[in-house]
Enzyme design. Structure first.
Site, mmCIF file in Angstrom:
data_model
loop_
_atom_site.group_PDB
_atom_site.id
_atom_site.type_symbol
_atom_site.label_atom_id
_atom_site.label_comp_id
_atom_site.label_asym_id
_atom_site.label_seq_id
_atom_site.Cartn_x
_atom_site.Cartn_y
_atom_site.Cartn_z
ATOM 1 N N HIS A 46 15.733 -4.021 -8.490
ATOM 2 C CA HIS A 46 14.590 -3.482 -9.209
ATOM 3 C C HIS A 46 15.101 -2.586 -10.320
ATOM 4 O O HIS A 46 15.938 -1.723 -10.094
ATOM 5 C CB HIS A 46 13.704 -2.665 -8.277
ATOM 6 C CG HIS A 46 12.960 -3.496 -7.299
ATOM 7 N ND1 HIS A 46 11.896 -4.282 -7.654
ATOM 8 C CD2 HIS A 46 13.127 -3.698 -5.971
ATOM 9 C CE1 HIS A 46 11.433 -4.906 -6.587
ATOM 10 N NE2 HIS A 46 12.170 -4.577 -5.554
ATOM 11 N N CYS A 80 13.913 -6.466 -13.879
ATOM 12 C CA CYS A 80 12.904 -6.254 -14.905
ATOM 13 C C CYS A 80 13.552 -5.505 -16.069
ATOM 14 O O CYS A 80 14.374 -4.614 -15.864
ATOM 15 C CB CYS A 80 11.749 -5.438 -14.352
ATOM 16 S SG CYS A 80 10.892 -6.261 -13.024
#
Lengths: 613, 414
Positions: B175, B217
């Site tokens: 993440h 991301c």
């Protein structure tokens, strides 16, 4: 270099199959190895190690259903160093040992390097009498010091939670001469079965020894214990072995094939507990035909001293019946090593298969490698327990322990550890009490009886229970709140404590240890320890990422000795395993005399499971 | 008149000394001790790699734990599967996986991890070796691994032992956000940290070429500060874009893999070690329709293009095999050695297997020696104060202090 592999297969319950593999390697060579792993040799040579033991376990042993574990649970890492080492050197050795082992096992052991997880010499039941005899004025601190001095420095550590998966098995297998490509280790080839089992434990032990000629040697023991759930086959067709043996074959249960034998192995044997009632002769249950054996394969147990002296490989007059032989490859190569019949009953009968010979015989054909039928244990209802406490592998645990937390909130709490003795144990204790008194009276003159004057009456070792519990530093037990209840009645601690080692935790430096040996009289059925604790303050970064799941407190270790002077009654499973090993080996070895083996204490460990706080 | 040979000798010595001095000066400038700031011209100056690389290394990192992050761990294990299949040995792969999902109780397929819902490709495999796992996966361990600054005692299997002619593949999955990637939910690796780490690697000559791939991301932001030479960086998403997961699996109840890695794995599954596919071929399989994010790449050496980089340079393996006469006792024994006699003597001195078996294997552990019905003497009451003292130590100095004050007060009153 020598390598030997053995397996024990036994039904724990009608659906649960225990598979225990044990690989032994030893060497005296220092440089050139044909099979012994060089990394282990290097480890043993570079550190002043006496022994080190690493155990990784996942799953939970169901004491109530599976009975007493064959292989007691262990602390994750325990090491004994030789010689006198000061603290700094010890810490350095420990650190390099942990690093080396984490490289060898793919486990995140480097957390163990943190001194906050390591604690010093544990108090052991075995050491009590020795220490008592060696020191004149028996003192708490001196007894532990003497015990520690005898064995060098002992350290152990516990990871409250550690995953166990293929990545741990891979380096573990690389220490074997044939990896999982040949020999019994190829039973572990189907990883989903291995790690899908309900209990997996991998062990690695390195030990320094000396041969009879005085050459230093290194020994490596690797164990793998699995408890598989084998659902009963819907149709009974696969079950019908020629010998009337019901149940799936071993390879079928593990979804793996043993295709070749490992050329390095000098011994490769599989033991299967005989189906049927323990105590019945194996031939009655399994084999209709009794074939006299060739001298090489049938071995007797080491139970009798006479046999040991004879050193005869051929059975000392004992017939070795063939177990139910499945298929055409029933040669004379299977031997039933029926356990020594000297005390009939206490041990389950074991069928022994020699894998080497069986695979060699099959080498030409591409047929099935190892075909070992497993008789399914009959449902527990059908065999009534035999009087006199014949202990099969499946039996009630003699001690039932339970640990739980009390209190609410995040700051304070209490912890209760309950140890309950089973009726069987109580009976044995009561029976042993007389013998123990006698022995105490008789042996007191030469033994510890005359050591220290003025103390209270000596206590039979069987009536001693040792409890060891380590706390992470942020759990602060209040030792003054420690209460001991015998059958619900509080007893003052100093009057029953035989030896104790209580070490408060140092903040962020070392765990707290509560290590007490208590005299628990034979009539006491339940021992209960209560203690309060409060939780230390943790900074934000000291919380684990998954703080919501609480903190793990390492399992408590409860040790006791199985009582009794009567060797017949004393077949504890751990003992049984050891004895079985001896019976598997050639009888020329210095087998333990029954008396020796009988009195060996059983270290019983409890994995209480992680305790949520 | 000196003989000419001697004069030539002196001249050579002079030249040698000069060369040595120059070399030292150069080394001092480029040695690991100097701390070139990334972005400075010295560090950014691309030295085009010459010749062929001698070995391959891979650092594969997942930075997320817990069952819900199954896909991040499968991403990393997928790349592990690729490089293992293309021949990089386990000793050259540093795998950091923070959680054990294959043997997680929630996994209905124990010891298996799958890349899609057909459950045909088990990327976990039979013999995975995880080098850093659990709480060992931290940003500092990752940077130590890259830069080679370990604590003493860290075993070789946990070190990146690459050299100036090694090709290194770095893969990160987890993440992340704008210029950071989270490690285990407790700490973050910033883009500048990563750039510094790679710059230090370059200074320490720990790689010849480096390919870094990030699946997170806003991955491009994590890579935008890299200034080390000969680094090719590939990001799966741009600033403001998510790195999306692939389809959800009905049986496991979550997404198994992320889209970018799924495409990558699919491409590599069709490839073998003899392939001549280039980075460009891989890039052409990435499309916005499948990933819903724009991938990007940067090559520090602007003269090169993805078409010049073969995939097997990073994902395949080259091994440098040298035969040497005294690499090890075994080799020496087999290849003829003056010391053969000594080795043979040592070998013959070995104990026979049967005796070893008797002496060592059947030895009983010392602590299991028989005890018999023995007597244990209870501790005399003298123990109690000792024990109480320790107990009171544990309960803090406060109690002791209070006691002391009370004593003094009592004494004063008397």
């Amino acid at each position: 270099d020598v390598f030997s592999e053995e397996a024990l297969v036994s039904w724990l319950s009608p659906e649960h199959l225990l598979v225990h593999l044990r690989f032994d390697q030893a060497t005296t060579a220092s440089r050139i190895h044909t099979s012994f792993p060089g990394s282990i040799q290097h480890l043993a040579a570079s550190l002043p190690l006496h022994s080190v033991e690493l155990a990784l376990t996942s799953g939970r042993w169901r004491y109530s259903e599976w009975g007493w574990p064959l292989v007691p649970a262990k602390p994750v890492l325990a090491a004994a160093f030789t010689g006198a080492l000061d603290e700094a050197a010890l810490a350095a050795h420990w650190s390099s040992l942990v690093h080396a082992l984490s490289g060898l096992s793919c486990a995140s052991l480097s957390l163990l390097q943190d001194p906050a997880t390591v604690w010093g010499p544990p108090l052991r039941l075995q050491d009590l009498p020795r220490a008592g005899a060696s020191t004149a004025a028996v003192n708490n601190s001196s007894s532990t010091a003497a015990a520690a001095g005898e064995a060098g420095k002992r350290l152990q550590a516990l990871l409250p939670r550690e995953a166990l998966c293929t990545e741990n098995l891979t380096p573990w297998l690389q220490l074997l001469p044939c990896r999982d490509q040949a020999g019994l280790a190829s039973l572990l080839r189907h990883r989903p079965t291995v790690f899908g089992s309900e209990y997996v434990s991998l062990g690695l032990a390195v030990e320094q020894g000396v041969t009879r000629r005085g050459r230093p040697g290194v020994r490596l023991v690797q164990t793998a214990t699995l408890v598989l759930r084998v659902p009963p086959s819907p149709d009974g067709s696969a079950a019908a072995g020629p010998g009337g043996v019901a149940g799936p074959a071993l390879e079928q249960a593990l979804h793996a094939r043993v295709e070749h034998f490992c050329p390095a192995a000098i011994r490769s044997q599989v033991y299967v507990t005989a189906p049927g009632a323990p105590g019945a002769p194996p031939s009655a249950a399994a084999a209709p035909d009794v074939v006299p054996q060739g001298g090489g394969t049938c071995r007797t147990g080491s139970g009798d001293a006479a046999d040991v002296a004879a050193g005869a490989r051929a059975g000392g007059g004992e017939d070795c019946p063939l177990p139910g032989a499945a298929g055409a490859e029933a040669r004379g190569d299977r031997a039933a090593g029926g356990e020594p019949g000297a005390p009939p009953g206490p041990l389950p009968h074991l069928l022994m298969y020699d894998t080497l010979e069986q695979l060699e015989a099959d080498a030409g054909s591409a047929g099935p490698g190892l075909d070992i039928p497993l008789g399914r244990a009959s449902p527990p209802g059908s065999t009534e327990p035999q009087p006199g406490g014949s202990r099969a592998l499946q039996r009630r645990p003699p001690v039932w322990t339970e640990r739980y937390l009390t209190g609410a909130g995040l700051l304070r709490g209490g912890m209760v550890l309950a140890v309950r003795r089973s009726g069987e144990l109580l009976g044995a204790l009561a029976a042993a009490q007389g013998g123990c008194e006698d022995a105490g009276g008789g042996g007191g003159g030469g033994g510890p009886g005359d050591g220290g004057g003025g103390g209270g009456g000596a206590v039979c070792l069987a009536a001693v229970v040792c409890v060891q519990q380590a706390f992470p530093w942020y759990v602060r037990p209040w030792v003054h709140t420690l209460e001991v209840l015998y059958d619900g009645k509080a007893v003052p601690l100093p009057s029953v404590m035989l030896a104790g080692n209580v070490r408060p935790a140092l903040q962020r430096a070392s765990p707290g240890v509560l290590d007490v040996c208590l005299h628990v009289p034979a009539h006491v059925a339940e021992l209960r320890l209560l203690m309060g604790f409060s939780k230390g303050f943790l900074t934000a970064f000291e919380y684990p990422p998954d703080a919501h799941r609480g903190f793990d407190i390492p399992a408590a270790l409860v040790s006791f000795a199985w009582p009794g002077p009567d060797p017949d009654r004393l077949a504890t499973p751990a003992l049984q395993w050891r004895r079985m090993h001896h019976s598997g080996d050639d009888a020329g070895g210095a087998g333990p005399s029954l008396e020796d083996a009988a009195a060996s204490p059983l270290l019983a460990a409890l994995r209480g499971g992680p305790v949520e706080q | 008149m000196k003989p000419p040979g001697q004069r030539r000798c002196r001249a050579t010595a002079l030249v040698l000394t000069l060369a040595l001095w120059l070399g030292l000066a150069g080394a001092r400038g480029g040695g690991p001790s100097s701390h070139a700031t990334p972005g400075s011209p010295a560090a950014a100056q691309p030295r085009p790699p010459s010749g062929r690389h001698s070995d391959n290394w891979a650092v594969l990192v997942s930075t997320s734990r817990y069952w819900l992050n199954y896909r991040h761990i499968v991403n990393t294990i997928s790349i592990y599967h690729v490089v293992r299949r293309l021949g990089i040995p386990d000793s050259n792969i540093l795998l950091m996986v923070p959680d054990d999902l294959a043997c997680n109780p929630r996994n209905p397929f124990p010891a298996q991890l799958f890349n899609n819902e057909s459950h045909t490709l088990d990327v976990y495999g039979q013999d995975v070796e995880v080098d850093y796992r659990g709480y060992e996966v931290t940003a500092s361990n990752f940077l130590q691994l890259l830069t080679g600054r370990h604590a003493t005692g860290v075993p070789r299997s946990k070190r990146l032992l690459s050299g100036p002619s090694s090709n290194v593949l770095v893969y990160l999955s987890g993440h992340g956000g704008d210029e950071f990637i989270k490690f285990n939910d407790v700490e973050e690796l910033l883009a500048q940290d990563l750039a510094d780490g790679l710059a230090q690697m370059a200074e320490k000559r720990r790689y010849r070429e480096l390919l870094i791939i990030v699946e997170t991301c806003q991955a491009a932001t994590l890579l935008q500060r890299i200034s080390a030479p000969n680094v090719t960086s590939v990001a799966c998403s741009q600033k403001g874009q998510q790195s999306l997961s692939h389809k959800s699996d009905g049986e496991l109840g979550l997404s198994l893999i992320d889209r970018f890695t799924y495409q990558t794995l699919a491409f590599f599954e069709r490839m073998d070690i003899s392939s001549t596919a280039t980075l460009d071929d891989l890039f052409r399989t990435y499309s916005y329709d499948l990933m819903e994010s724009h991938f990007s790449y940067r090559m520090a050496d602007t003269a090169r293009t993805p078409r010049d980089v073969r995939l097997t340079d990073f994902f395949g393996s080259v091994a440098d095999v040298r035969t040497d006469s005294d690499r090890g006792p075994q080799d020496a024994m087999y290849h003829g050695d003056p010391q053969l006699g000594r080795y043979t003597a040592g070998y013959l001195q070995q104990d026979p297997a049967e005796q070893l078996d008797e002496d060592l294997l059947q030895a009983r552990p010392a602590d299991q020696a028989g005890l018999g019905p023995q007597l244990v003497r209870p501790a005399p009451p003298a123990v109690a104060p000792n024990w109480h003292l320790r107990a009171s130590l544990s309960s803090g100095v406060v109690a002791l202090g209070a006691l002391l004050v009370a004593c003094v007060w009592l004494g004063g009153a008397a």
